[in-house]
Write a protein that holds these residues in place. Sequence first.
Motif, PDB file in Angstrom:
ATOM      1  N   TYR A   7       0.829  -1.205   0.000  1.00  0.00           N
ATOM      2  CA  TYR A   7       0.000   0.000   0.000  1.00  0.00           C
ATOM      3  C   TYR A   7       0.864   1.257   0.000  1.00  0.00           C
ATOM      4  O   TYR A   7       0.648   2.198  -0.763  1.00  0.00           O
ATOM      5  CB  TYR A   7      -0.920  -0.025   1.227  1.00  0.00           C
ATOM      6  CG  TYR A   7      -1.746   1.218   1.403  1.00  0.00           C
ATOM      7  CD1 TYR A   7      -2.895   1.432   0.619  1.00  0.00           C
ATOM      8  CD2 TYR A   7      -1.390   2.183   2.345  1.00  0.00           C
ATOM      9  CE1 TYR A   7      -3.644   2.580   0.771  1.00  0.00           C
ATOM     10  CE2 TYR A   7      -2.132   3.336   2.513  1.00  0.00           C
ATOM     11  CZ  TYR A   7      -3.273   3.532   1.720  1.00  0.00           C
ATOM     12  OH  TYR A   7      -4.019   4.671   1.870  1.00  0.00           O
ATOM     13  N   ASN A   8       1.903   1.236   0.856  1.00  0.00           N
ATOM     14  CA  ASN A   8       2.743   2.423   0.972  1.00  0.00           C
ATOM     15  C   ASN A   8       3.798   2.531  -0.122  1.00  0.00           C
ATOM     16  O   ASN A   8       4.239   3.629  -0.458  1.00  0.00           O
ATOM     17  CB  ASN A   8       3.453   2.437   2.327  1.00  0.00           C
ATOM     18  CG  ASN A   8       2.509   2.816   3.446  1.00  0.00           C
ATOM     19  OD1 ASN A   8       2.104   3.961   3.566  1.00  0.00           O
ATOM     20  ND2 ASN A   8       2.119   1.824   4.242  1.00  0.00           N
ATOM     21  N   GLY A  48       3.209   3.143  -4.795  1.00  0.00           N
ATOM     22  CA  GLY A  48       3.171   4.454  -5.434  1.00  0.00           C
ATOM     23  C   GLY A  48       4.530   4.895  -5.977  1.00  0.00           C
ATOM     24  O   GLY A  48       4.614   5.695  -6.911  1.00  0.00           O
ATOM     25  N   ALA A  49       5.606   4.369  -5.390  1.00  0.00           N
ATOM     26  CA  ALA A  49       6.939   4.794  -5.809  1.00  0.00           C
ATOM     27  C   ALA A  49       7.362   4.118  -7.108  1.00  0.00           C
ATOM     28  O   ALA A  49       8.275   4.573  -7.790  1.00  0.00           O
ATOM     29  CB  ALA A  49       7.948   4.466  -4.712  1.00  0.00           C
ATOM     30  N   ASP A  59       7.935   3.201 -10.544  1.00  0.00           N
ATOM     31  CA  ASP A  59       7.830   3.567 -11.958  1.00  0.00           C
ATOM     32  C   ASP A  59       9.207   3.354 -12.574  1.00  0.00           C
ATOM     33  O   ASP A  59      10.149   2.933 -11.891  1.00  0.00           O
ATOM     34  CB  ASP A  59       7.330   5.004 -12.134  1.00  0.00           C
ATOM     35  CG  ASP A  59       8.190   6.019 -11.395  1.00  0.00           C
ATOM     36  OD1 ASP A  59       9.361   5.697 -11.100  1.00  0.00           O
ATOM     37  OD2 ASP A  59       7.690   7.116 -11.103  1.00  0.00           O
ATOM     38  N   THR A  89       7.513   7.821   0.533  1.00  0.00           N
ATOM     39  CA  THR A  89       7.103   6.954  -0.573  1.00  0.00           C
ATOM     40  C   THR A  89       8.296   6.162  -1.123  1.00  0.00           C
ATOM     41  O   THR A  89       8.200   4.944  -1.349  1.00  0.00           O
ATOM     42  CB  THR A  89       6.495   7.794  -1.706  1.00  0.00           C
ATOM     43  OG1 THR A  89       5.555   8.697  -1.133  1.00  0.00           O
ATOM     44  CG2 THR A  89       5.817   6.918  -2.727  1.00  0.00           C
ATOM     45  N   GLY A  97       8.833   2.238  -1.021  1.00  0.00           N
ATOM     46  CA  GLY A  97       9.053   1.614  -2.334  1.00  0.00           C
ATOM     47  C   GLY A  97      10.265   0.704  -2.310  1.00  0.00           C
ATOM     48  O   GLY A  97      10.251  -0.410  -2.868  1.00  0.00           O
TER      49      GLY A  97
END
Lengths: 288, 294
Positions: free
Chosen positions: A41-42, A45-46, A48, A255, A259
Motif C-alpha cells: 500500500y505504501n 506508489g513509488a 515507476d 514513498t 518503495g
Amino acid sequence: MSRLGRTRQARTAEAVARVLTGTVALSVVAVALFIFVYIVYNGIGALDWTFISEVPRDRGREGGILPVIVGTLYVTLTTAALTLPIGVLAGVYLAEYAPRNFTTRAIRLAITNMAGVPSIVYGLFGLAAFVLLAGFGRSIIAAALTLTCMTLPVVITATEEALRQIPQDLRQASLALGATRLRTIYKVVLPAAAPGIITGSILGLARAAGETAPILFTGAVFQMRRLPDGLSSQFMSLPYHIYAQVTSVPGWNRTLVWGTAFVLVAGVSIVSVIAAWWRSVQRRKVKW
Amino acid sequence: MVTPVLVSGDGTLVYNGGPVSATVPAVRDEAIDTTGDARGSFSLAGVSVAYGKDLVIEGVDMHIPPQAVTALIGPSGCGKSTLLRCLNRMNDELGNVHIGGTITLDGQSIMGKAMDPVELRMRVGQVFQRPNPFPMSIYDNVAYGPRTQGVRRRGELDGLVEESLKGAALWEEVKKSLKKHAFELSGGQQQRLCIARALATKPEVILMDEPASALDPISTQQIEDTIAELKSSVTIVIVTHNMQQAARISDRTAFMLRESLEEPAHLVEIGDTKKMFTNPDDERTESYITGRFG
C-alpha cells in the motif's frame, strides 16, 4: 457429575480448544498479511521506470534506486556462489561420511552455535577478519564473506536434512551396482535431494539479502553515483538504504523508502515462491 | 552371553583360542569339488561373520554351482541375508562387520584386499527385498551400471538396455516408454526393472534377498519365471522365507539355523532341492520344511 454431563463438558472443551488454536493460527496469517499489504500500500506508489532505472538524487529524497538494487543482487549472488558449494559439501560430509564420534558432535555443535550468533556480531567479525585482517577493505567480497558465515549453518543443515530424507535403499542399490560412494552421492543421492537443498538454501539466502547488520561495517555505503564494478567495489544495498534514509536523512521521502522496502520484499517473495513451486513439482514426480 | 571374538592378524576370526571354523563340526558339502570352467561359482569355507564382538554366523562351508539357482532358507534371524551380503561385500558398508574364513568366486578370493569390492559388485549383482529403482527414467535406471563402468556410446547403451529389459521380461511392457519415470511403474514392474538394472552390468551372479516378498502373487509368478529364464546365463542365489518358492525355483537349497540367541547361526544342511524337500538328512531340516517351527 453424570456421565452425560461429563461428555458435554468434554465436548465444550474440545470446541474451545479448536477455536483457540484456530484463532492463534489465523492471527499469525493476519500479521503476515498486514505487513505485506502495508508495504504494498505504501510502496506501490513509488514504482515507476525512474525508480528502478535511475540513481538516487538529493541524498535519496529524489530519483531512483538502481545502484541499490544492483548492489543487493551483486552481494547476494556472490554470497550464494560462496555459500552453496561450501554448505553443500559440509552437509554431504555430515550426512554421508561423518562417523559418530566426538569430532562430528563438535562440528554439529559449532553449526548450531553459528546459527544462534546475532547478525551484528557477524558484522563485527567481518570487519575484523575480512575488511582489516584479510585486507579486502570495505567491499562486496568482504560483505559477501560475512553473509556467507551467517548463511552457512542454514545451508549445511538444509543439505544434511535433505540427504537424510533419501532412503538408504537407493544408496544400497547404487553401491551394489559397483558404484563408488562418491558416484552414488553425486549421481543418485544429491540429485534426489536437490529440491530440499535448494529450497532451504534460498530461504537462507533470502534472509541474507535482507540483513543490514552484517554489511553495515563491511562494505555497504550510503551513496554511490555509479554501479559497483567488481568484487572490491563498495556497494549500496536495499536494507541498508532503508536504514540510512530513515536514520540520517532529515525529511526523508516516505514513498521512496516504502518503495525500497517493497522491492526487497517482492524480490525475496518471488524467489521463494518459485522455489516452493519448483519443489512441489519435483515432489509430485518423486515419491518414496 | 556374548561370545568373545577376535580378529587375528591374517584376518581370520578367532574365538575361544582357535579359528572359528575348527570349533564346530562343519557341514560337508559334497558339491565343493565340482568346480569347472563355468563363470559364477562361489566356494565358502569356514565362513564366520561377527557384528562387532557378536558372532552371528559360524563355520559355513558351501559350494554355489554356476548357472543354477541356490536358495538360502531358514527362520528369521538365521543369518541368510547376512551371508548373502558376504558374497558381494555389501556387509563392508555397514562397518564393524568382520568376516572370517574364505570365500572364492571362480577360484579367486573375494576377501579383504584380495578383491576390490567395487569390481566384485560389477560381477555379483543384487536385487533387494523392496523394489528400489532410482528416481530417474526407466532407461537411465538400466544404463546406470554400464555408465558406472564407463560405457558412453549411445548405441552400446541402447543395446544393453534392451537386452537387460528383455532378460528381466519387462521389455514388451516398457519399450515404448523408456523415458518414463521409473516410479510410474507398478511394484512388480519396478522389481523386474531392478533385475534388469542388475543384469546390465553383465554379472556372473545375481543375489536376491527375498525379491518377491513385497509383491502380489501375479508379480511373484513373473519374478519366478524370470529367475527360471535367467539361470541358464547367470548364477542366482536367493534368500526366501517362502518354502514353496524355494522348492519351485531352486536347484539347490541350503538350510540355515540359529538354534538359540546365545549361539551363532550355522548351516544345517545343503543339497539338491528335491532331496532337501523330500528326504533331508537332518531332522531339523525336515521339521522346518514341514512347518513344525520357524
